[in-house]
Design a protein around this motif. Structure first.
Motif, PDB file in Angstrom:
ATOM      1  N   ALA A   1      22.417 -45.160  21.304  1.00 38.62           N
ATOM      2  CA  ALA A   1      21.025 -44.464  21.484  1.00 38.62           C
ATOM      3  C   ALA A   1      20.385 -44.959  22.764  1.00 38.62           C
ATOM      4  N   GLN A   2      20.637 -46.055  23.464  1.00 41.39           N
ATOM      5  CA  GLN A   2      20.067 -46.457  24.844  1.00 41.39           C
ATOM      6  C   GLN A   2      20.525 -45.449  25.812  1.00 41.39           C
ATOM      7  N   LEU A   3      21.706 -44.691  25.561  1.00 40.15           N
ATOM      8  CA  LEU A   3      21.834 -43.710  26.483  1.00 40.15           C
ATOM      9  C   LEU A   3      21.572 -42.337  25.860  1.00 40.15           C
ATOM     10  N   ASP A   4      21.931 -41.995  24.607  1.00 44.28           N
ATOM     11  CA  ASP A   4      21.585 -40.632  24.102  1.00 44.28           C
ATOM     12  C   ASP A   4      21.113 -40.728  22.637  1.00 44.28           C
ATOM     13  N   HIS A   5      19.951 -39.902  22.471  1.00 45.20           N
ATOM     14  CA  HIS A   5      19.541 -39.684  21.070  1.00 45.20           C
ATOM     15  C   HIS A   5      18.518 -38.464  20.831  1.00 45.20           C
ATOM     16  N   ALA A   6      19.307 -37.455  20.669  1.00 42.78           N
ATOM     17  CA  ALA A   6      18.844 -36.231  20.517  1.00 42.78           C
ATOM     18  C   ALA A   6      17.338 -35.748  20.256  1.00 42.78           C
ATOM     19  N   ALA A   7      17.202 -36.412  18.973  1.00 43.32           N
ATOM     20  CA  ALA A   7      15.903 -36.401  18.370  1.00 43.32           C
ATOM     21  C   ALA A   7      14.596 -36.942  19.090  1.00 43.32           C
ATOM     22  N   THR A   8      15.323 -38.178  19.451  1.00 39.84           N
ATOM     23  CA  THR A   8      14.129 -38.861  20.623  1.00 39.84           C
ATOM     24  C   THR A   8      13.660 -38.243  21.734  1.00 39.84           C
ATOM     25  N   GLU A   9      14.846 -37.703  22.160  1.00 39.12           N
ATOM     26  CA  GLU A   9      14.676 -36.865  23.472  1.00 39.12           C
ATOM     27  C   GLU A   9      13.622 -35.444  23.302  1.00 39.12           C
ATOM     28  N   ARG A  10      14.137 -35.065  22.158  1.00 40.69           N
ATOM     29  CA  ARG A  10      13.204 -33.682  21.753  1.00 40.69           C
ATOM     30  C   ARG A  10      11.538 -34.026  21.661  1.00 40.69           C
ATOM     31  N   ALA A  11      11.236 -35.351  21.055  1.00 44.31           N
ATOM     32  CA  ALA A  11       9.983 -35.923  20.596  1.00 44.31           C
ATOM     33  C   ALA A  11       9.336 -36.013  21.915  1.00 44.31           C
ATOM     34  N   PHE A  12      10.109 -36.814  22.927  1.00 45.70           N
ATOM     35  CA  PHE A  12       9.604 -37.208  24.175  1.00 45.70           C
ATOM     36  C   PHE A  12       9.105 -35.804  24.870  1.00 45.70           C
ATOM     37  N   ALA A  13      10.297 -34.870  24.978  1.00 40.79           N
ATOM     38  CA  ALA A  13       9.782 -33.576  25.797  1.00 40.79           C
ATOM     39  C   ALA A  13       8.571 -32.741  24.941  1.00 40.79           C
ATOM     40  N   ALA A  14       8.655 -32.713  23.824  1.00 39.67           N
ATOM     41  CA  ALA A  14       7.538 -32.020  23.211  1.00 39.67           C
ATOM     42  C   ALA A  14       5.955 -32.887  23.544  1.00 39.67           C
TER      43      ALA A  14
ATOM     44  N   GLU B   1      13.677 -49.189  28.585  1.00 37.74           N
ATOM     45  CA  GLU B   1      13.807 -49.945  26.903  1.00 37.74           C
ATOM     46  C   GLU B   1      12.954 -48.862  25.918  1.00 37.74           C
ATOM     47  N   GLY B   2      13.496 -48.671  24.872  1.00 41.22           N
ATOM     48  CA  GLY B   2      12.843 -48.020  23.938  1.00 41.22           C
ATOM     49  C   GLY B   2      12.887 -46.571  23.761  1.00 41.22           C
ATOM     50  N   LEU B   3      13.515 -45.938  25.180  1.00 39.93           N
ATOM     51  CA  LEU B   3      13.988 -44.553  25.219  1.00 39.93           C
ATOM     52  C   LEU B   3      15.205 -44.337  25.607  1.00 39.93           C
ATOM     53  N   PRO B   4      15.982 -43.299  24.863  1.00 40.67           N
ATOM     54  CA  PRO B   4      17.500 -43.148  25.594  1.00 40.67           C
ATOM     55  C   PRO B   4      17.219 -42.652  27.207  1.00 40.67           C
ATOM     56  N   ALA B   5      18.167 -43.117  27.946  1.00 35.75           N
ATOM     57  CA  ALA B   5      18.027 -42.965  29.159  1.00 35.75           C
ATOM     58  C   ALA B   5      18.432 -41.399  29.446  1.00 35.75           C
ATOM     59  N   GLN B   6      18.794 -40.650  28.779  1.00 34.70           N
ATOM     60  CA  GLN B   6      18.898 -39.490  28.963  1.00 34.70           C
ATOM     61  C   GLN B   6      17.525 -38.599  29.347  1.00 34.70           C
ATOM     62  N   VAL B   7      16.595 -39.066  28.830  1.00 30.17           N
ATOM     63  CA  VAL B   7      15.159 -38.467  28.851  1.00 30.17           C
ATOM     64  C   VAL B   7      15.122 -38.277  30.444  1.00 30.17           C
TER      65      VAL B   7
ATOM     66  N   SER C   1      16.905 -36.997  32.436  1.00 23.36           N
ATOM     67  CA  SER C   1      17.647 -35.635  32.940  1.00 23.36           C
ATOM     68  C   SER C   1      16.400 -34.502  32.309  1.00 23.36           C
ATOM     69  N   LEU C   2      15.430 -34.884  31.941  1.00 28.96           N
ATOM     70  CA  LEU C   2      14.516 -33.705  31.596  1.00 28.96           C
ATOM     71  C   LEU C   2      13.731 -33.476  33.018  1.00 28.96           C
ATOM     72  N   ARG C   3      13.812 -34.122  34.005  1.00 24.64           N
ATOM     73  CA  ARG C   3      13.348 -34.190  35.140  1.00 24.64           C
ATOM     74  C   ARG C   3      12.958 -32.580  35.642  1.00 24.64           C
ATOM     75  N   PRO C   4      14.054 -31.563  35.753  1.00 24.73           N
ATOM     76  CA  PRO C   4      14.059 -30.286  36.074  1.00 24.73           C
ATOM     77  C   PRO C   4      13.083 -29.573  35.267  1.00 24.73           C
ATOM     78  N   ARG C   5      12.887 -29.983  33.902  1.00 26.29           N
ATOM     79  CA  ARG C   5      11.947 -29.253  32.993  1.00 26.29           C
ATOM     80  C   ARG C   5      10.401 -29.147  33.560  1.00 26.29           C
ATOM     81  N   TRP C   6      10.040 -30.198  34.319  1.00 26.64           N
ATOM     82  CA  TRP C   6       8.940 -30.297  34.827  1.00 26.64           C
ATOM     83  C   TRP C   6       8.889 -30.385  36.358  1.00 26.64           C
ATOM     84  N   PRO C   7       9.135 -29.238  37.321  1.00 26.37           N
ATOM     85  CA  PRO C   7       9.372 -29.660  38.606  1.00 26.37           C
ATOM     86  C   PRO C   7       8.364 -30.113  39.337  1.00 26.37           C
ATOM     87  N   GLN C   8       7.296 -29.899  38.699  1.00 29.33           N
ATOM     88  CA  GLN C   8       5.883 -30.490  39.740  1.00 29.33           C
ATOM     89  C   GLN C   8       5.423 -31.878  39.300  1.00 29.33           C
ATOM     90  N   THR C   9       6.461 -32.386  38.266  1.00 23.73           N
ATOM     91  CA  THR C   9       6.338 -33.869  38.131  1.00 23.73           C
ATOM     92  C   THR C   9       7.125 -34.792  38.551  1.00 23.73           C
TER      93      THR C   9
END
Length: 502
Positions: free
Chosen positions: A88-101, A118-124, A126-134
């Motif tokens: 889960a240090q790399l991927d955890h879909a439910a945590t990634e969804r909670a962070f994105a929401a 630490e504490g978040l899957p690194a895959q978060v 990859s959400l960078r394009p979801r918020w292009p101004q961030t």
């Protein structure tokens, strides 16, 4: 400007976890609040777990002007070594969804500044394009992307310069990680805290904490018995490793972390030049990297304190100070051995102050063994910043004997800012404060430390040599100006290289 800060532990954690990074985060948010025109919030993850609602979700910890949130039930636990290289240090879909929401709900944010992953899957990332101004900014306060132990410190005994394709990681820990009982303990602690029975209450401090400490000691004994007696392991094979070898998951973890950072972080901030060198050597792209020494409130003391003209007291003694933790990677055990091996005439001229919580049996025995040999040994069992003026009042030299590549120890800044010169090892960023090679010794080399101490005791080294090229500590105002430029996209690595050291 709206800035969301992240670290695995709340910077106002009731148990004081997070060390220098939490202190830095407190100072940073307070300074931004005082400046005005900036809105901040803080998110933590990896410590908060709930036995009743199992899905990852974010709750409000403090709804004040700079709100604090916790992502509860992250798929991984923190700090990293508790879930050493867990998937889960790399991927955890439910945590990634909670962070994105959470980011969708509380945004838009101009910047998300990760003080750690630490504490978040690194895959978060990859959400960078979801918020292009961030903008995504990552600070390297440790080496978590490259090392699941975070400090490139192998088997709790030596610095790790080559993980041999991951093979060394497979035998790094003295005992295998046990994330399930750790998560359960965190869940109980979280539940108690939410009911007003957390740290600081009699129930927590006198009953829960002692019970948990006893349980951890028993668990460690069981794990050691299962593991069997320690025997020297053969060195792992160097060079090509076949597919499916024992180190492959660790090699994959490192490569994936680096790839995600290179693809999605707008800036990677290194707290010392040494950290930047290490990040480069592990594959972080140069155009992402900037050396940015952290701002510290201690910098104000630089203007009000004065260098001592000499190191030695009128009676010929030298007062040394060690601050921080009684840990092997911090060099405490090494320091005890090195001072014990000093020739008697020199040892009798050393006065030593150690301000650190009591350590393991070996650490305390090493300290006790110095009492009859040195002119004076003073142990202060922990300290606060309010204690530092009295603690350091007559200290002539600080010593930072790091055995790992310590990014930039807060204790080094605390002494340096008070015009107390530092003897440091050649590992990590502390040596960059004085920029004085005569005060640097080779890590793990007691004889080389003796050489430096001898020169001081003989009068061959004086404070003026340390201060000749010393770097003034970075104040919070200066640090904020730099950070806000990075946040706005105005401060590039190329510009950083042109102005570095100015």
């Amino acid at each position: 400007m709206r800035i969301l800060f992240y670290n695995w532990v709340d910077y106002r954690d009731a148990e004081g976890r997070g060390g220098g990074v939490s202190l830095y985060q407190r100072n940073l948010i307070a300074a931004l609040g005082a400046r005005g025109g900036v809105e901040t919030a803080f998110l933590s993850a990896g410590l908060a777990h709930d036995l009743t609602r199992r899905t990852p979700h974010v709750v409000t910890v403090d709804a004040g002007p700079s709100p604090r949130y916790a992502l509860v039930n992250s798929g991984l636990i923190a700090p990293s070594h508790a879930d050493f290289a867990g998937a889960a240090q790399l991927d955890h879909a439910a945590t990634e969804r909670a962070f994105a929401a959470f980011v969708d709900r509380t945004g838009p944010w101009d910047v998300i500044h990760f003080n750690n992953l630490e504490g978040l899957p690194a895959q978060v990332l990859s959400l960078r394009p979801r918020w292009p101004q961030t903008r995504f900014v990552l600070s390297l306060h440790n080496y978590y992307p490259f090392c699941p132990q975070v400090n490139l410190w192998f088997a709790e005994r030596e610095t790790c310069t080559d993980f041999h394709g991951g093979a060394k990681c497979a035998r790094c820990l003295p005992a295998p990680p046990q994330p399930r009982p750790v998560r359960l303990a965190y869940a109980f602690a979280w539940s108690l805290s939410r009911r007003g029975l957390g740290p600081g209450t009699a129930f927590y401090d006198r009953l829960f904490r002692p019970c948990m400490s006893h349980a951890w000691r028993l668990a460690r004994r069981v794990l050691k018995r299962r593991r069997g007696p320690e025997t020297p392991a053969p060195p792992p094979a160097i060079g090509h490793q076949p597919p499916g070898h024992v180190g492959e998951p660790f090699a994959r973890r490192r490569a994936r972390m680096v790839a995600l950072i290179n693809a999605h972080c707008d800036a990677v901030l290194c707290v010392s030049d040494r950290v930047r060198q290490i990040a480069l050597s592990h594959g972080i792209h140069a155009e992402r990297l900037q050396t940015r020494h952290i701002g510290t409130a201690e910098a104000a003391l630089w203007r009000t304190s004065q260098p001592r003209p000499r190191f030695l007291a009128p009676d010929g003694t030298l007062h040394l100070a060690y601050l921080g933790y009684m840990r092997r990677d911090k060099g405490f055990h090494f320091l005890m051995r090195a001072l014990a091996a000093l020739p008697e005439p020199q040892a009798r001229r050393i006065r030593l102050t150690v301000a650190a919580r009591a350590g393991d049996a070996e650490a305390m025995a090493g300290l006790a063994a110095l009492r009859p040999r040195l002119a004076e040994v003073r142990h202060v069992d922990g300290y606060t910043h309010a204690d530092l003026p009295a603690l350091l009042a007559d200290v002539a030299l600080g010593i930072v004997p790091a055995q790992w590549e310590d990014n930039l120890p807060q204790v080094a800044l605390e002494m340096h800012a008070r015009h107390i010169p530092l003897i440091t090892s050649d590992r990590g960023g502390a040596q960059e404060l004085g920029r004085a090679p005569a005060f640097v010794f080779r890590a793990e080399d007691a004889q080389d430390l003796h050489r430096v101490l001898s020169r001081v005791l003989e009068g061959a080294l004086q404070p003026a040599e340390y201060w000749a090229r010393a770097r003034p500590p970075t104040g919070m105002a200066e640090h904020l100006d730099t950070l806000l430029g990075i946040y706005a996209g105005d401060c590039t690595p190329a510009r950083s290289r042109r102005t570095k050291g100015a």
